[in-house]
Structures are given as C-alpha cells and as structure tokens.
Write a protein that holds these residues in place. Structure first.
Motif, PDB file in Angstrom:
ATOM      1  N   LEU A 295       0.818  -1.208   0.000  1.00  0.00           N
ATOM      2  CA  LEU A 295       0.000   0.000   0.000  1.00  0.00           C
ATOM      3  C   LEU A 295       0.855   1.263   0.000  1.00  0.00           C
ATOM      4  O   LEU A 295       1.959   1.286   0.564  1.00  0.00           O
ATOM      5  CB  LEU A 295      -0.922   0.013   1.226  1.00  0.00           C
ATOM      6  N   SER A 296       0.311   2.306  -0.588  1.00  0.00           N
ATOM      7  CA  SER A 296       1.009   3.586  -0.636  1.00  0.00           C
ATOM      8  C   SER A 296       1.014   4.258   0.740  1.00  0.00           C
ATOM      9  O   SER A 296      -0.032   4.341   1.393  1.00  0.00           O
ATOM     10  CB  SER A 296       0.328   4.521  -1.635  1.00  0.00           C
TER      11      SER A 296
ATOM     12  N   ARG B 207      -2.765   8.229  -5.242  1.00  0.00           N
ATOM     13  CA  ARG B 207      -3.650   9.354  -4.950  1.00  0.00           C
ATOM     14  C   ARG B 207      -4.260   9.319  -3.548  1.00  0.00           C
ATOM     15  O   ARG B 207      -5.026  10.198  -3.202  1.00  0.00           O
ATOM     16  CB  ARG B 207      -4.757   9.418  -6.008  1.00  0.00           C
ATOM     17  N   TYR B 208      -3.960   8.275  -2.755  1.00  0.00           N
ATOM     18  CA  TYR B 208      -4.382   8.283  -1.354  1.00  0.00           C
ATOM     19  C   TYR B 208      -3.545   7.291  -0.560  1.00  0.00           C
ATOM     20  O   TYR B 208      -2.981   6.344  -1.126  1.00  0.00           O
ATOM     21  CB  TYR B 208      -5.877   7.985  -1.205  1.00  0.00           C
ATOM     22  N   VAL B 209      -3.449   7.522   0.727  1.00  0.00           N
ATOM     23  CA  VAL B 209      -2.723   6.601   1.601  1.00  0.00           C
ATOM     24  C   VAL B 209      -3.538   5.308   1.683  1.00  0.00           C
ATOM     25  O   VAL B 209      -4.689   5.314   2.124  1.00  0.00           O
ATOM     26  CB  VAL B 209      -2.535   7.199   3.004  1.00  0.00           C
ATOM     27  N   GLY B 210      -2.930   4.216   1.236  1.00  0.00           N
ATOM     28  CA  GLY B 210      -3.645   2.948   1.209  1.00  0.00           C
ATOM     29  C   GLY B 210      -3.908   2.439  -0.189  1.00  0.00           C
ATOM     30  O   GLY B 210      -4.398   1.319  -0.359  1.00  0.00           O
ATOM     31  N   GLU B 211      -3.569   3.232  -1.219  1.00  0.00           N
ATOM     32  CA  GLU B 211      -3.760   2.747  -2.582  1.00  0.00           C
ATOM     33  C   GLU B 211      -2.825   1.566  -2.854  1.00  0.00           C
ATOM     34  O   GLU B 211      -1.661   1.558  -2.441  1.00  0.00           O
ATOM     35  CB  GLU B 211      -3.495   3.869  -3.591  1.00  0.00           C
ATOM     36  N   VAL B 212      -3.325   0.560  -3.574  1.00  0.00           N
ATOM     37  CA  VAL B 212      -2.567  -0.670  -3.809  1.00  0.00           C
ATOM     38  C   VAL B 212      -1.577  -0.450  -4.958  1.00  0.00           C
ATOM     39  O   VAL B 212      -1.966  -0.073  -6.064  1.00  0.00           O
ATOM     40  CB  VAL B 212      -3.506  -1.844  -4.131  1.00  0.00           C
TER      41      VAL B 212
END
Length: 785
Positions: A61-62, A114-119
């Motif tokens: 995750l990002s 584009r968000y914290v948690g993007e795979v």
C-alpha cells in the motif's frame, strides 16, 4: 397478450385474493446450516479445498496521499524464500482500468498514487508469513506531490489536481431546477437556512474482502469471491486479464456482510486474486486484514449540505435551495450515482413547487467514497428532516402535523416533476406510527420534563424518508432468472442475486416459487451468486427481492401457466379455476378434484410440455432531462418513517436511544421475518452512524483508527427496543408480487430521527454527525476546553 407475457404474469399474481406462502412466517432454507456452522464462506473454500497448494497474496500500500511513482524495486522481495511473484501494473496482460462511473482508476497504481492505502503491488508467496515479509521489502521510489484533503479547498484550487487529465477537482455535477425559487421564498412566511455536515462511515462487515482464484490448463480461471455482483466481478476481471468474459467464472458463496462495500471492492478483490493465479498458474488466495480493509475499501461519503427552505403561513413548503458537496476521495467510483441520488431526493418525501439543487462530487487525496446502505440518501434526509422540524417550530406546528401537510400522496409530483400514479403509502405510514408511538402525548410530556433542573433530558423525534428503487432515470435495469422443474417434481432456480444476510435467494425467491407452483419450500433449491446463472444485476439498491425476484416470478409463472393448461385437460377444469398448493393442483371450489404435483410433472414430461423457463423483465422507465434535473427519476419509491425516543446525559454528553418505532411503505411484504430482521439491523447500523462511528484522518489523509479497537461500532448494550414494524402494503405493479425495496430503508431516516429527538431533548440545533458526547457538550455550552 400471451398468458406467458411477463406483464400479464405480474398483473395476474399482483391481484391475487390471498397468498399461501407469500407474506407468511417463513424459515430461511439456509438457517440451519448457518446456525450449525456448515455454511461455507470464501475463506472456508480455501481451507477446505486448496490449503497447502495456493499462493497467499499480500498487498503493498502507498504511504503517501499524492506522489509520482518514479521506480519499483522488487528484487529484495523476490529473493525471500517461498515468494513466487511480485505483480505490478506492468504485469497486467489486459487493461489496468477498473473505474466504475468514470475511467479514472487503475487496479494497481500506475504513474502516481492518490491516497494513503492505494494498492501498488501484489506479493504472492507459499505462506502468509513470507508474503507479509516480502511485501515490506518492495521498494518504491516516490516523488511526493502537494495534496488536498478538504473538498471545499479542492473545489477552489487548480494548482493541485488529483487527476490532471480532468482539469478540475470537481469530478461530477448535478442539478435540479423546478419552478421559480425566488418567487417561492417571497411567498414564504418563515425561512430556515443551515449548513449540515456528515462524516465517512466504514462498512465494518465481519468478513473482510476475500477471493480464491483457481486457474485451469486451458487458460480459464474460476474465482470464489466476496462480491455483490458476480457478473460485474467477472467483467472487470476479464478486462484486467485480457480474456473473453466466457473464460472467467465467478462464484459468490455466502457473504459475511456487504452493505455496498463488496459491490465496489468485491470485484477488485476478485480481479487481484485472478491476476496472480493467471500469471503464476497456481491457485491464489487473498484476504484483507481488518486494517487493510478499512484503509483500502471505499467509504460512505462525507458531505457538506447548505440548505435553505421556506414555508407559508398555511404550513405548505414554498421553496428549497440546496447545495450538496460530497468528498469523493481519490477516485470517482460510484460518486456520480451517489450524488445524483442525493440530489434527486433533496426535497424529502414532500411536495415542493419551487426548487434549486446543485450537487458537486469533489476529488480529494483520501480513500474514495462508494456504495453504502442508503447510497447518498441518509445524509441528505438528515438535512431535510432537520429543516422540517425547524420550519414547524417557527410556524408553531407539531412536526408530524407539518409533515402531513406536505407529504407525497398518489398523484403528487416529486422534486423532478415525476407523477406518482400509485404505490405511495408514506402518509398512512406516518399517521399510523405517530399513533402507535404515542407521539403527541410524549412530545408534550418530555417538553415539560425537560424544563426541570436535573442531569437527564428526554426527547422524541421523527424521521421520514423516501428512496428510489432500482437504478436511476434512464440507466437500464432488468431482472433475469431460470426456473427448472426436475423429473421428481423438485425445482431448481438460477439467479445472479447473492446471499449476504438479507435472505433474498434463500427466503423470498423460495417463497415466490412455492407460492406459484404449490411446491413445498424444502423442494425448492436456489443456485445463487454465480456467473453460470443469468445476469440478474447487482445485489444492491434494495433490489434483491423487489427487482431480483421479478425474474423468478416470471419464470415460475410461465411454468405454472403451462401446467395449469395441462392440469385443466386432465381434470376437465378451466385453468383459471385451479389452485396450486401443498403439492397438489385442485379445483378451487372442489378441492377433492385434484392431481398430485409429482404426477402432473410426470405427465408434462410424457406430453412434451417444457418445464424450464427464463424469466426476463426489463423495467420500463421514462425520460429525464439532466440539464434541468426534471423527469422520470426512479420506477418506484419505498418509504420509511421512524420515531425515536432518546435520553441524554447532560453531564457526560452521552446519548442513549431507548426505543424505535418503524413504519414501512415498501409494497408487498413477502417475508415478514426477513423484513423485521432487516429493519432491526438497519436501526443498529444507523445508530452507529449517528452516534458512534467516526473515521479519524491524520494530516496526510491516513486513517488512524483502522481497527475495531478505535473505530467504535454499537454493541448489544447500545441496541434499543425496536418495535415490530408497521407495514403499509402500497403494492408496486412491476415489483415481485408487488414488492418494493426494504434493505436500506430503516437506516435512511435514523440519523434525522435521533437528531430531531436530541434537539427536542436539549432545545438545540443539531447540524452535524456524529452526535458524539463532545458535540453534545459543545451544543449545551458545557464543554470544558
């Protein structure tokens, strides 16, 4: 028209004098296996059939809300013993695009996050421990970018764009223009204007997202996965793999809760497992941890709603002016449809002659919004119903009396000028629940009680809501099923509707078939949630029974018509004078003149009467003009009224819901036990949304409380006494046996009902959710800073 014409079948069984199975107490066919723990969910299939042979999939995750991906370094992860693959966007054989409403979302991040948690990547290993270890060794070079977390800020900025190609952070706009708003406000005796705010909510289902993909030697893949629309999951997976849809099979077993979340994330979970299986040639299993689930999957939208409304001295609404802003998050997903629904319901279930409504779905660098029980409606009905209470107070009218002066009735025109020609029972529901709850007396008693000094305050509030059934305006919607009578007289039903606790295929569909064919329910088997069955559409939008069941009714009705003609020949009786019941077909006025069901089936096979049928029904819809937001919005509306009684501790700010009275105007109630369960569950979930549940984000948009320790949901201790629902059966001519939707209904007005009760108890204006103890103390001026 042919007797097997779908319209004829629906009309015939809508007007039946009585029912033997529909509307009766009924035990679900899956009740025992679930109670005994024999029912299989996705993870059970993994444990039972492929454990030891499957690869475990872990997501990378990002950590950034907005950043360019400058490089991917996989060697260190690949060197971990047991790791068989690290999959990124570069490995996708098909198209890396899974956007729903807009083509703006990759399955695996490409170009930027584009968000914290993007795979960003998928790690596949022989064991869960190795997959987790390797996922922490995937190195990604990020170039951090400026980000926006607040939708109001995002709307005003062009220098920071979540999607540069869009040219704006406004992903989608909606509008309604009806009558002359300025004239409407000039005619108003009282005007109320407020800004309302609501928050993100997580689905918090017991079963997190999971999928098991099994490839074969001929390039096909079968996926068992937790999704709410198997055919959508198949289509997205086929696109990602670059395969024809016919080479992908999806089976959805029992779901441990969905609430809309597995309508959105479910297909992506299926695609991830299938991608790994297809690339490695090995079965692949993915299951989200609770933290992953909360960080990755879409949420109920957070909103800002600016609402102005006016009413004349007779107590009639004259105008509304509404602006709805949704925090869409990083990707559009279902946002245009969620916003559209909120916009078209912005009047509440009331007649409003003049209206101006504008809606904005706004990109931010946070986890994106998605489907959730109520689909954009609870937040806007919260605003509507607070306005109605405040207008009533200014006019010196009782809140129920004021609502009844404006309530929709048969012949009314909605916010979009759609004429409601039938199936409008909301006024009757409001009158009945008001009487049952003792509304008028309690309202007076609590007002007097609250004048006394003391720690506790009591309040009673009402919430009234409407909800369009099926998909909106000109978006196609259909029902489809196959019913087959076997040689021994048992019946098999094939439907794409899934079972996620609501009981559509395991109760309502069985009841419909049993009613029409007279077969004992235990002899009806429903094969559900598979792409081997006809595409029945998604199990969402409260359409599992009311819409999904239409195809079952049409198919079973066609078989009944054929067998009625055959039985008429055998018995020498007109087909319309026959009754199908309890395994017999008999003459209505002479029950001793009958043929056994199994004998009739044997005769049908001997005479060449076809005993399988497809039930396809395409819902008729009217025209809609998006430029002014006027026209046919939904085929039908369900209505729900909830009265809530609360107690507020003024020292701690804690709100306790004591009792809830629900009333439904949702067409024919096919399975009262199931509906009662849906109402009770929705009430509790609505209480969680209203009082307890709140996602906390840090300064980078990362969710801080991504677990059940800190994300607080109601327990059994917070469940109030929920009265048996009142049913106003305002049957819908195109619903299964006259049914409309139920599953979402009781949640939609709960926030408004509780907020109105708290406002009554404290004499304050509640304008935001959740109503936490801190907010209550702030409202009463007791908060010590």
């Amino acid at each position: 028209m042919s007797l097997e014409d779908p319209y004829s079948i629906l009309e015939k069984y809508l007007s039946a004098e009585s029912y033997f199975v529909v509307g009766r107490e009924f035990t679900r066919v899956d009740a025992l296996e679930k109670a005994l723990g024999r029912a299989l969910f996705t993870e059970d299939y993994f444990v039972k059939y492929v454990y030891g042979n499957a690869l475990f999939v872990k997501q990378v995750l990002s950590p950034h809300p907005h950043a360019r991906i400058k490089g991917l370094h996989l060697k260190e992860a690949l060197d971990v013993s047991g790791v068989r693959a690290v999959v990124t966007h570069r490995d996708i054989p098909g198209v890396n695009q899974v956007g729903y409403a807009l083509p703006d979302q990759p399955l695996l991040a490409e170009g930027k996050v584009r968000y914290v948690g993007e795979v960003v990547a998928l790690v596949a290993a022989e064991s869960w421990e190795r997959a987790v270890e390797a996922s922490q060794l995937v190195r990604v070079d990020y170039e951090p970018l400026p980000y926006v977390l607040d939708p109001l800020e995002a709307m005003s900025r062009s220098d920071v764009l979540v999607h540069e190609e869009a040219g704006s952070n406004i992903a989608f706009r909606t509008k309604v223009r009806k009558g002359d708003v300025e004239r409407g406000f000039s005619e108003a005796e009282v005007v109320v204007e407020n800004e309302y705010r609501t928050h993100h909510q997580d689905h918090a289902y017991l079963e997190t997202e999971a999928a098991l993909a099994i490839p074969d030697s001929e390039g096909r893949v079968t996926i068992i996965g937790a999704a709410q629309h198997p055919h959508l999951a198949r289509d997205i997976t086929a696109r990602v793999l670059g395969l024809p849809a016919s080479r992908v099979k999806v089976v959805v077993p029992y779901l441990g809760g969905g609430f809309g979340g597995k309508d959105d994330e479910g297909p992506l979970t299926v695609a991830k497992a299938a991608l790994v299986a297809y690339l490695t040639g090995r079965p692949a299993f993915i299951v989200y941890s609770r933290e992953e689930s909360i960080k990755v999957h879409p949420k109920r939208e957070a909103t800002i709603i600016r609402y102005k409304s006016g009413a004349n001295r007779e107590g009639k609404l004259t105008a509304i002016d509404v602006t709805i802003i949704h925090d869409t998050g990083a990707y559009a997903n279902r946002a245009p449809f969620i916003l559209w629904r909120a916009t078209m319901h912005a009047s509440g279930p009331y007649e409003v002659p003049n209206a101006r409504v504008d809606g904005y779905a706004v990109y931010t660098n946070k986890v994106y919004q998605g489907s959730f029980r109520g689909f954009g409606n609870p937040s806007v009905q919260f605003a509507v119903e607070r306005q109605m209470d405040l207008l009533a107070e200014k006019l010196g009218l009782d809140p129920v009396e004021f609502r009844l002066k404006n309530i929709l009735r048969p012949g009314s025109r909605t916010l979009t000028n759609q004429v409601l020609d039938h199936s409008v029972g909301v006024g009757e529901a409001l009158e009945k629940v008001s009487a049952k709850s003792g509304w008028s007396q309690k309202r007076r008693e609590y007002s007097e009680y609250n004048k006394k000094d003391g720690r506790w305050r009591r309040g009673i509030g009402v919430g009234v809501a409407w909800h369009g059934i099926s998909t909106s305006r000109g978006v196609p919607d259909w029902s489809n099923a196959v019913v087959k009578v076997e040689k021994d007289g048992s019946v098999t039903v094939y439907t794409g509707i899934v079972e996620m606790g609501q009981g559509s295929p395991t109760s309502s569909h069985v009841q419909i078939v049993s009613e029409l064919l007279g077969v004992p329910p235990e002899n009806v088997r429903v094969v559900f949630g598979t792409t081997e069955a006809p595409d029945t559409g998604a199990t969402h939008a409260s359409r599992g029974t009311g819409i999904g069941g239409i195809g079952v009714e049409v198919a079973a009705g066609r078989i009944r018509e054929r067998l009625a003609r055959l039985a008429g020949d055998v018995l020498g009786v007109e087909p319309d004078k026959l009754v199908f019941r309890d395994g017999r077909v008999y003459q209505r006025d002479n029950p001793e003149r009958y043929v056994r069901w199994v004998d009739l089936v044997r005769e049908a096979y001997a005479k060449g009467v076809e005993l399988s049928a497809t039930g396809y029904f395409f819902l008729p819809k009217g025209k809609f003009d998006d430029t002014v937001g006027q026209g046919f919005a939904y085929p039908a509306f369900s209505y729900i009224v909830v009265v809530s009684e609360v107690e507020v501790d003024t020292e701690t700010g804690v709100v306790r819901v004591l009792r809830v009275w629900p009333a439904l105007a949702s067409g024919r109630i096919i399975s009262p036990v199931q509906v009662e369960g849906q109402v009770e569950g929705a009430v509790v979930q609505g209480i969680g949304y209203t009082l307890y549940e709140q996602l906390v984000f840090d300064e980078k948009g990362s969710i801080l409380n991504a677990d059940f320790t800190d994300y607080v949901i109601p327990t059994v201790m917070e469940v109030p006494e929920v009265e048996k629902p009142i049913y106003v059966e305002d049957v819908y001519k195109y619903g299964a046996m006259g049914a409309k939707g139920v599953g979402e209904m009781a949640l939609i007005p709960i926030p408004a009902s509780i907020a109105n009760a708290v406002s009554h108890a404290l004499g304050v204006n509640v304008t935001r959710l959740p109503i936490t103890p801190e907010y209550v103390l702030e409202l009463t001026g007791s908060l010590k800073r």
